[in-house]
Design a protein around this motif. Structure first.
Motif, PDB file in Angstrom:
ATOM      1  N   GLY A 151       0.802  -1.217   0.000  1.00 53.93           N
ATOM      2  CA  GLY A 151       0.000   0.000   0.000  1.00 53.93           C
ATOM      3  C   GLY A 151       0.831   1.260   0.000  1.00 53.93           C
ATOM      4  N   LYS A 152       2.140   1.135  -0.230  1.00 53.07           N
ATOM      5  CA  LYS A 152       3.047   2.295  -0.267  1.00 53.07           C
ATOM      6  C   LYS A 152       3.759   2.341  -1.614  1.00 53.07           C
ATOM      7  CE  LYS A 152       1.939   1.876   4.023  1.00 53.07           C
ATOM      8  NZ  LYS A 152       2.832   1.404   5.098  1.00 53.07           N
ATOM      9  N   VAL A 153       4.082   3.515  -2.075  1.00 54.41           N
ATOM     10  CA  VAL A 153       4.899   3.815  -3.265  1.00 54.41           C
ATOM     11  C   VAL A 153       4.205   3.417  -4.558  1.00 54.41           C
ATOM     12  CG1 VAL A 153       7.137   3.623  -4.403  1.00 54.41           C
ATOM     13  CG2 VAL A 153       7.006   3.542  -1.894  1.00 54.41           C
ATOM     14  N   LEU A 154       3.863   2.136  -4.710  1.00 60.25           N
ATOM     15  CA  LEU A 154       3.335   1.631  -5.968  1.00 60.25           C
ATOM     16  C   LEU A 154       2.013   0.910  -5.749  1.00 60.25           C
ATOM     17  CD1 LEU A 154       6.606  -0.106  -7.172  1.00 60.25           C
ATOM     18  CD2 LEU A 154       5.723   2.039  -8.073  1.00 60.25           C
ATOM     19  N   ARG A 155       1.123   1.025  -6.706  1.00 63.86           N
ATOM     20  CA  ARG A 155      -0.092   0.202  -6.703  1.00 63.86           C
ATOM     21  C   ARG A 155       0.246  -1.143  -7.353  1.00 63.86           C
ATOM     22  NH1 ARG A 155      -4.182   3.512  -5.342  1.00 63.86           N
ATOM     23  NH2 ARG A 155      -3.871   5.740  -5.697  1.00 63.86           N
TER      24      ARG A 155
END
Length: 469
Positions: free
Chosen positions: A464-468
């Motif tokens: 759930g951080k930086v990239l989907r």
């Protein structure tokens, strides 16, 4: 930057339940599931709601981190690395639950190689702890993000701060890393040599990965010599644009400034009241020079001349450590000072970075945007890098204020991108800026996603951080 844009992460209830039992049996009292402790490990300085992990492990060495990761990998349970919790983009939240691995007890300074100007530390060592240890060696670690962050967290978020204009960021000051990867394998990214052409640069891949590719368990860091002399002071300017232009001239002339920090008029007002500063309520630059006694005095005088050409000044500087400490404490306390501008309000801290030639236009347009929309949002900046921060003060229970703040942050990011800049100079992407990362780098994000899914196919590392994914 919108709450409804946060990436959802599905909970693996069965896997989490199994992992909780195994970790409790393996680590005893150092694995905790109490609500209060879990809430502390979801602490976030954004307005994003806290999302608690299901358990917290206080790891004591790399082998324990490796053992915990192996358990989580076997049961597809999310892992959230935790240093001191000072990050600003929701990095320590657990949107799908899982296990927070607290590295604060891994705080040993393993070795100092003074003759090579480097050291080896565990990730829980803080910046101030390291510099206290180095005090008698004539060396120091120069990266200063303001908060007394852990060095592992600073590497994971590619931190920088006030000294970056001279000493660079964490990207420039980490020689090698040891890390536990999502499958539980421990790797070392490089040797201690100052340069290498051996293979892919995995060190730089891990720096700034925000805990999404692995957990840093040891760092080899570059050190710098303590300067023989330091001068520093504050210089007022009639306008924000004049102050920014002084920064641009200083950098373009090659003046070896160590710190050059911008504070706008509103932020300056709060700092004067909060820290008791005897300074004018106008845009100011906080400046510091490192070098020899003669060199720093000459540099300070040259900067004073630059400021005078832009109707700034007087530049009042000092070589006394007590005077400089008071000024830099006031600068580092800018967040807390700004909160006094609207008591009871929540502060959303956001940052962008643009090429130095675009800095004046970007900041002036941002100030106009703030005024036109009736926001209370002081500005500070690591101006020598083209990086500045805006703290939007709002009532986070009022949907209209949240919407106004989100719309402003979107305009700020789009403005920076249009000027050839980035949506974040040092805070990172975290939960809140994934959409802007896509706008900024386009197809390159697909390459990042391929790396992520290859190394972490089950998406257990800080999901759930930086990239989907």
């Amino acid at each position: 930057m919108a709450l409804n844009d946060l990436a959802p992460v599905a909970r693996n209830e069965d896997g989490i339940a199994l992992a909780l039992g195994i970790l409790k049996q393996r680590f005893g009292d150092r694995f905790q599931t109490g609500a209060a402790l879990r809430a502390q490990h979801a602490h976030t300085t954004t307005y994003i709601p806290a999302q608690l992990p299901d358990g917290v492990l206080f790891a004591q060495d790399a082998d324990e981190v490796q053992a915990a990761v192996e358990v989580c990998a076997a049961h597809r349970v999310p892992i959230i690395p935790f240093g001191t919790g000072s990050s600003l983009e929701g990095h320590v939240n657990a949107p799908g639950g899982g296990i927070s691995i607290d590295l604060s007890q891994m705080n040993r300074i393993v070795a100092v190689h003074a003759e090579d100007l480097d050291c080896v530390v565990e990730p829980g060592v803080t910046r101030s702890q390291l510099n206290t240890h180095l005090r008698d060696t004539g060396l120091f670690f120069p990266i200063d993000p303001g908060a007394d962050a852990s060095l592992g967290g600073m590497a994971a978020t590619r931190a920088s701060g006030t000294n970056a204009v001279r000493y660079g960021t964490m990207r420039d000051n980490v020689i090698s890393l040891e890390a536990v990867m999502p499958n539980g394998r421990k790797i070392v990214t490089a040797k201690r040599a100052r340069k290498s052409s051996a293979g892919y640069d995995l060190t730089r891949l891990m720096i700034g990965s925000e805990g999404t590719l692995g957990i840093i368990t040891q760092l080899t860091l570059r050190l710098a010599g303590q300067p023989a002399a330091i001068t520093g002071g504050v210089c007022p300017f009639p306008t924000l644009e004049a102050a920014v232009n002084a920064v641009i001239l200083t950098i373009q002339m090659g003046l070896p400034v160590a710190r050059i920090e911008l504070v706008n008029q509103l932020q300056m007002r709060s700092m004067i009241d909060y820290a008791g500063l005897d300074l004018p309520e106008s845009p100011c630059l906080f400046v510091e020079f490192h070098g020899t006694e003669a060199g720093v005095a000459e540099q300070a005088e040259t900067f004073g001349e630059i400021a005078g050409e832009l109707e700034g000044g007087p530049f009042i500087w000092s070589a006394r450590a007590e005077d400089r400490s008071k000024l830099w404490k006031a600068r580092h306390d800018a967040y807390w000072a700004a909160l006094t501008l609207r008591p009871g309000a929540k502060g959303i801290s956001t940052d962008v970075c643009v090429p130095i030639s675009e800095l004046a236009d970007c900041i002036v347009e941002t100030e106009a945007d703030i005024a036109e929309n009736g926001l209370i949002a002081p500005i500070v900046g690591h101006a020598g890098d083209g990086n500045f921060h805006v703290l939007v003060l709002l009532d986070d229970t009022d949907p209209a204020e949240i919407a106004a703040a989100e719309a402003f942050i979107e305009r700020l990011n789009l403005r920076a991108l249009a000027m050839g800049g980035t949506c974040t100079g040092e805070h990172g992407i975290g939960q809140g800026k994934m959409a802007f990362l896509e706008m900024e780098l386009g197809g390159a994000v697909d390459v990042m996603r391929s790396i992520k899914t290859t190394l972490d196919p089950d998406n257990i590392m800080n999901p759930g951080k930086v990239l989907r994914v």
